[in-house]
Design a protein around this motif. Structure first.
Motif, short mmCIF file in Angstrom:
data_model
loop_
_atom_site.label_atom_id
_atom_site.label_comp_id
_atom_site.label_asym_id
_atom_site.label_seq_id
_atom_site.Cartn_x
_atom_site.Cartn_y
_atom_site.Cartn_z
N THR A 64 -98.22 21.01 108.49
CA THR A 64 -97.55 21.52 107.27
C THR A 64 -96.59 22.66 107.61
O THR A 64 -95.60 22.83 106.91
CB THR A 64 -98.56 21.93 106.19
OG1 THR A 64 -99.49 22.88 106.73
CG2 THR A 64 -99.30 20.72 105.64
N LYS A 65 -96.88 23.41 108.66
CA LYS A 65 -95.93 24.43 109.11
C LYS A 65 -94.61 23.79 109.52
O LYS A 65 -93.52 24.27 109.17
CB LYS A 65 -96.53 25.23 110.28
CG LYS A 65 -95.66 26.38 110.75
CD LYS A 65 -96.32 27.13 111.88
CE LYS A 65 -95.63 26.72 113.13
NZ LYS A 65 -96.20 27.15 114.37
N GLU A 66 -94.69 22.68 110.22
CA GLU A 66 -93.47 21.95 110.63
C GLU A 66 -92.76 21.36 109.42
O GLU A 66 -91.53 21.40 109.35
CB GLU A 66 -93.82 20.85 111.64
CG GLU A 66 -94.38 21.37 112.95
CD GLU A 66 -93.43 22.27 113.71
OE1 GLU A 66 -92.19 22.07 113.61
OE2 GLU A 66 -93.92 23.15 114.42
N LEU A 67 -93.51 20.84 108.47
CA LEU A 67 -92.90 20.30 107.24
C LEU A 67 -92.23 21.40 106.44
O LEU A 67 -91.13 21.20 105.89
CB LEU A 67 -93.95 19.60 106.39
CG LEU A 67 -94.44 18.24 106.90
CD1 LEU A 67 -95.73 17.84 106.18
CD2 LEU A 67 -93.37 17.19 106.72
N ALA A 68 -92.86 22.55 106.36
CA ALA A 68 -92.26 23.68 105.62
C ALA A 68 -90.97 24.13 106.28
O ALA A 68 -90.00 24.47 105.59
CB ALA A 68 -93.27 24.84 105.54
N ALA A 69 -90.92 24.11 107.60
CA ALA A 69 -89.69 24.48 108.31
C ALA A 69 -88.57 23.48 107.99
O ALA A 69 -87.41 23.88 107.82
CB ALA A 69 -89.94 24.51 109.82
N LEU A 70 -88.91 22.21 107.85
CA LEU A 70 -87.92 21.21 107.45
C LEU A 70 -87.37 21.49 106.06
O LEU A 70 -86.18 21.37 105.81
CB LEU A 70 -88.56 19.82 107.40
CG LEU A 70 -88.69 19.04 108.67
CD1 LEU A 70 -89.29 17.66 108.37
CD2 LEU A 70 -87.36 18.86 109.36
N ALA A 71 -88.27 21.86 105.16
CA ALA A 71 -87.87 22.12 103.78
C ALA A 71 -86.91 23.30 103.66
O ALA A 71 -86.09 23.36 102.75
CB ALA A 71 -89.12 22.37 102.92
N ARG A 72 -87.00 24.24 104.59
CA ARG A 72 -86.12 25.42 104.57
C ARG A 72 -84.72 25.11 105.07
O ARG A 72 -83.80 25.88 104.84
CB ARG A 72 -86.72 26.54 105.39
CG ARG A 72 -87.94 27.19 104.74
CD ARG A 72 -88.33 28.49 105.44
NE ARG A 72 -88.78 28.29 106.80
CZ ARG A 72 -90.04 28.06 107.17
NH1 ARG A 72 -90.98 27.96 106.26
NH2 ARG A 72 -90.35 27.93 108.44
N HIS A 73 -84.57 24.00 105.78
CA HIS A 73 -83.24 23.68 106.35
C HIS A 73 -82.44 22.78 105.47
O HIS A 73 -82.83 22.07 104.68
CB HIS A 73 -83.40 23.07 107.74
CG HIS A 73 -83.86 24.07 108.74
ND1 HIS A 73 -85.15 24.10 109.20
CD2 HIS A 73 -83.25 25.11 109.33
CE1 HIS A 73 -85.29 25.09 110.07
NE2 HIS A 73 -84.16 25.72 110.16
#
Length: 161
Positions: A152-161
């Motif tokens: 989910t940390k990786e998914l959240a980073a995607l959402a920020r970009h």
């Protein structure tokens, strides 16, 4: 084939899968990666239905499925098991995300994670809404798995970009 690199288009596929409904019913559908564009997908390749580590892994994802959904993502479990095995596993463990049957091993081969004679390497791929591999973990040994916090940390980073 080799494991797809981060930043490259994920190999497309269509597999038959089972999905346990809230009412306990099980639906069988075709799941196509390309048809799911527009939202991220977590592909969780796991060696076997109802085996010790696989059960821990998939149950941990199922118990925190809302965290994935809150980030707009779905989780798909994939292995060589057939639909009957997947249905039994989903019912027994209350897994409410699709379990896909790669019985001919073509998807595992396309993702470069087949282990001749042994099955597959426990692997997780985060596929972005654009169909591109955004994060991956391919285990050398399948005794551990990537936890929900990491994914989910990786998914959240995607959402920020």
């Amino acid at each position: 084939m080799s494991v797809p690199e981060i930043g490259t288009l994920a190999p497309d596929f269509t597999l038959r899968g089972v999905l346990l409904g809230d009412d306990g019913s099980v639906a069988r559908h075709d799941f196509s990666l390309s048809a799911h564009r527009g939202a991220p997908v977590v592909l969780a390749f796991y060696p076997g239905d109802d085996s010790l580590v696989c059960t821990k892994q998939l149950c941990s994802y199922a118990s925190e499925l809302d965290r994935f959904r809150d980030l707009g993502a779905t989780v798909w479990g994939i292995n060589f098991g057939d639909l009957g095995s997947h249905e039994q596993f989903a019912r027994k463990r209350d897994l409410r995300f699709p379990l896909l049957a790669d019985v001919d091993r073509k998807v595992v081969q396309a993702y470069g994670i087949q282990m001749p004679g042994l099955g597959l390497k426990r692997s997780v791929f985060v596929i972005g809404a654009d169909g591109v591999v955004r994060w991956k973990h391919v285990a050398r040994l399948g005794l551990t798995f990537q936890d929900t916090d990491t994914i989910t940390k990786e998914l959240a980073a995607l959402a920020r970009h």
